[in-house]
Design an enzyme around this catalytic site. Structure first.
Site, PDB file in Angstrom:
ATOM      1  N   THR A   1      36.954  78.793  33.068  1.00  0.00           N
ATOM      2  CA  THR A   1      37.226  79.378  31.748  1.00  0.00           C
ATOM      3  C   THR A   1      36.824  80.848  31.690  1.00  0.00           C
ATOM      4  O   THR A   1      36.842  81.460  30.622  1.00  0.00           O
ATOM      5  CB  THR A   1      36.459  78.630  30.644  1.00  0.00           C
ATOM      6  OG1 THR A   1      35.044  78.825  30.875  1.00  0.00           O
ATOM      7  CG2 THR A   1      36.790  77.150  30.639  1.00  0.00           C
TER       8      THR A   1
ATOM      9  N   GLU B   1      33.705  75.880  24.009  1.00  0.00           N
ATOM     10  CA  GLU B   1      34.998  76.323  24.569  1.00  0.00           C
ATOM     11  C   GLU B   1      36.069  75.292  24.213  1.00  0.00           C
ATOM     12  O   GLU B   1      37.075  75.627  23.585  1.00  0.00           O
ATOM     13  CB  GLU B   1      34.865  76.479  26.082  1.00  0.00           C
ATOM     14  CG  GLU B   1      33.815  77.538  26.434  1.00  0.00           C
ATOM     15  CD  GLU B   1      34.137  78.293  27.681  1.00  0.00           C
ATOM     16  OE1 GLU B   1      34.136  77.689  28.765  1.00  0.00           O
ATOM     17  OE2 GLU B   1      34.428  79.491  27.583  1.00  0.00           O
TER      18      GLU B   1
ATOM     19  N   HIS C   1      27.165  87.077  32.039  1.00  0.00           N
ATOM     20  CA  HIS C   1      28.155  86.349  31.225  1.00  0.00           C
ATOM     21  C   HIS C   1      27.538  85.109  30.587  1.00  0.00           C
ATOM     22  O   HIS C   1      27.988  84.660  29.532  1.00  0.00           O
ATOM     23  CB  HIS C   1      29.341  85.897  32.100  1.00  0.00           C
ATOM     24  CG  HIS C   1      29.961  86.999  32.894  1.00  0.00           C
ATOM     25  ND1 HIS C   1      30.542  88.108  32.304  1.00  0.00           N
ATOM     26  CD2 HIS C   1      30.067  87.187  34.239  1.00  0.00           C
ATOM     27  CE1 HIS C   1      31.007  88.904  33.255  1.00  0.00           C
ATOM     28  NE2 HIS C   1      30.729  88.386  34.435  1.00  0.00           N
TER      29      HIS C   1
ATOM     30  N   HIS D   1      28.117  73.289  30.696  1.00  0.00           N
ATOM     31  CA  HIS D   1      28.990  72.964  31.827  1.00  0.00           C
ATOM     32  C   HIS D   1      28.169  72.675  33.075  1.00  0.00           C
ATOM     33  O   HIS D   1      27.454  73.553  33.564  1.00  0.00           O
ATOM     34  CB  HIS D   1      29.948  74.136  32.102  1.00  0.00           C
ATOM     35  CG  HIS D   1      30.991  74.291  31.060  1.00  0.00           C
ATOM     36  ND1 HIS D   1      31.690  75.464  30.834  1.00  0.00           N
ATOM     37  CD2 HIS D   1      31.461  73.413  30.139  1.00  0.00           C
ATOM     38  CE1 HIS D   1      32.545  75.304  29.861  1.00  0.00           C
ATOM     39  NE2 HIS D   1      32.435  74.062  29.412  1.00  0.00           N
TER      40      HIS D   1
ATOM     41  N   HIS E   1      25.523  75.920  33.265  1.00  0.00           N
ATOM     42  CA  HIS E   1      25.426  77.090  32.399  1.00  0.00           C
ATOM     43  C   HIS E   1      25.925  76.710  31.013  1.00  0.00           C
ATOM     44  O   HIS E   1      26.445  75.604  30.821  1.00  0.00           O
ATOM     45  CB  HIS E   1      26.262  78.256  32.960  1.00  0.00           C
ATOM     46  CG  HIS E   1      27.705  77.942  33.035  1.00  0.00           C
ATOM     47  ND1 HIS E   1      28.284  77.314  34.129  1.00  0.00           N
ATOM     48  CD2 HIS E   1      28.698  78.087  32.119  1.00  0.00           C
ATOM     49  CE1 HIS E   1      29.569  77.133  33.894  1.00  0.00           C
ATOM     50  NE2 HIS E   1      29.836  77.568  32.680  1.00  0.00           N
TER      51      HIS E   1
ATOM     52  N   HIS F   1      27.817  78.038  27.061  1.00  0.00           N
ATOM     53  CA  HIS F   1      28.598  78.983  26.258  1.00  0.00           C
ATOM     54  C   HIS F   1      28.140  78.755  24.822  1.00  0.00           C
ATOM     55  O   HIS F   1      27.888  77.598  24.425  1.00  0.00           O
ATOM     56  CB  HIS F   1      30.107  78.684  26.374  1.00  0.00           C
ATOM     57  CG  HIS F   1      30.607  78.727  27.794  1.00  0.00           C
ATOM     58  ND1 HIS F   1      31.196  79.847  28.345  1.00  0.00           N
ATOM     59  CD2 HIS F   1      30.578  77.788  28.775  1.00  0.00           C
ATOM     60  CE1 HIS F   1      31.534  79.578  29.606  1.00  0.00           C
ATOM     61  NE2 HIS F   1      31.157  78.347  29.897  1.00  0.00           N
TER      62      HIS F   1
END
Ligand SMILES: CCc1cc2c(cc1OS(N)(=O)=O)CC[C@@H]1[C@@H]2CC[C@]2(C)[C@@H](O)CC[C@@H]12
Ligand SMILES: [Zn+2]
Length: 261
Positions: free
Chosen positions: A199, A106, A64, A119, A94, A96
């Site tokens: 999330t 996000e 992910h 994050h 990590h 996104h």
């Protein structure tokens, strides 16, 4: 079994509520941050970050995102202050990101997204025995969110982007020792804070979010390195480039967004 959720058309954020009904809960993340509606709270002090380079362990592709894990057996690397009642231990960080520059974060700010969002995940080891227990408690996790804006090369992000080729496929991991995430912070630690959730599934409503106002700047080339990662494993036939692994903003509902300028 493995995860039966993703970011695609069939298994993406709009479908998560089928297996994870809390997706429609009262304190979901991310949110659209509207700066003018954030309430200044005099009880909110500055945040303090104490990170020890000796606690970084490994970097992995979990299908992910790309995650850097830390040794959380003691209080060497913690976040404290701000909305937090006690120190929270650094567990992992990590990212996104999107498929192109204007989206990928996000949280959004007045409806505008950034190219990526980092994050830094911390857990309340004073009140809870394990990270997993903390991840289900309303005050169990504290996630520091940092926006990544496209621009010049980031001096230190190379340390991460240079090793991404080693964790290209889901399930791959490699040593990542001696990394101090302090080098990824912007100069100004002014923040917004609100009560929210993971999330991604299982979307537990266990996160005290602390989102920094000032983004860090990274180059398009560096962002592009994240896109060599794959959602899929080495043995899977269809190659699924890892990008657009972000959940869109969720309703604020009865929550108050607070700020420390
Ligand atoms: C807050 C960072 C975080 C933690 C977790 C997830 C996702 C997360 O990213 S995010 N974007 O910060 O919300 C999804 C998997 C979760 C994990 C928290 C701990 C677990 C719930 C484990 O107990 C089993 C599945 C795990
Ligand atoms: Zn995240």
């Amino acid at each position: 079994t493995g995860d039966h959720w993703g970011y695609g058309k069939e298994d993406g954020p709009s479908a998560w509520h089928r297996h994870y009904p809390v997706a429609k809960g009262s304190r979901q993340s991310p949110i659209d941050i509207i700066p003018d509606e954030a309430r200044r709270d005099s009880s909110l002090g500055p945040i303090f970050l104490k990170y020890d380079r000796c606690t970084s362990l490994s970097i992995a592709n979990n299908g992910h995102s790309v995650v850097v894990e830390f040794d959380d057996s003691d209080d060497r690397s913690v976040i404290q202050g701000g909305p937090l009642d006690n120190p929270y231990r650094l567990k992992q960080f990590h990212f996104h990101w999107g498929g192109k520059g204007c989206e990928g974060s996000e949280h959004t700010v007045a409806g505008v997204g950034y190219a990526s969002e980092l994050h830094l995940v911390h857990w309340n080891a004073v009140k809870y025995t394990t990270y997993e227990d903390a991840a289900t408690a309303p005050d169990g996790l504290a996630v520091l969110g940092i926006f990544l804006e496209q621009g010049d090369d980031h001096r230190w992000l190379h340390t991460i982007t240079d090793v991404l080729y080693m964790v290209k496929f889901k399930g791959s991991a490699t040593n990542f020792k001696g990394f101090n995430p302090k080098c990824l912070l912007p100069s100004n630690l002014h923040y917004w804070t609100y009560l929210g959730s993971l999330t991604t599934p299982p979307l537990h409503e266990s996160v005290i979010w602390i989102v920094l106002k000032e983004p860090i700047v990274v180059s398009e080339k560096q962002l592009g390195m994240f896109r060599i990662l794959q959602f899929s494993g080495e043995e899977e036939d269809q190659r699924m480039r890892m990008e657009n692994n972000f959940r869109p903003p969720q309703p604020l509902k009865e929550r108050i967004l607070k700020k420390r300028c």
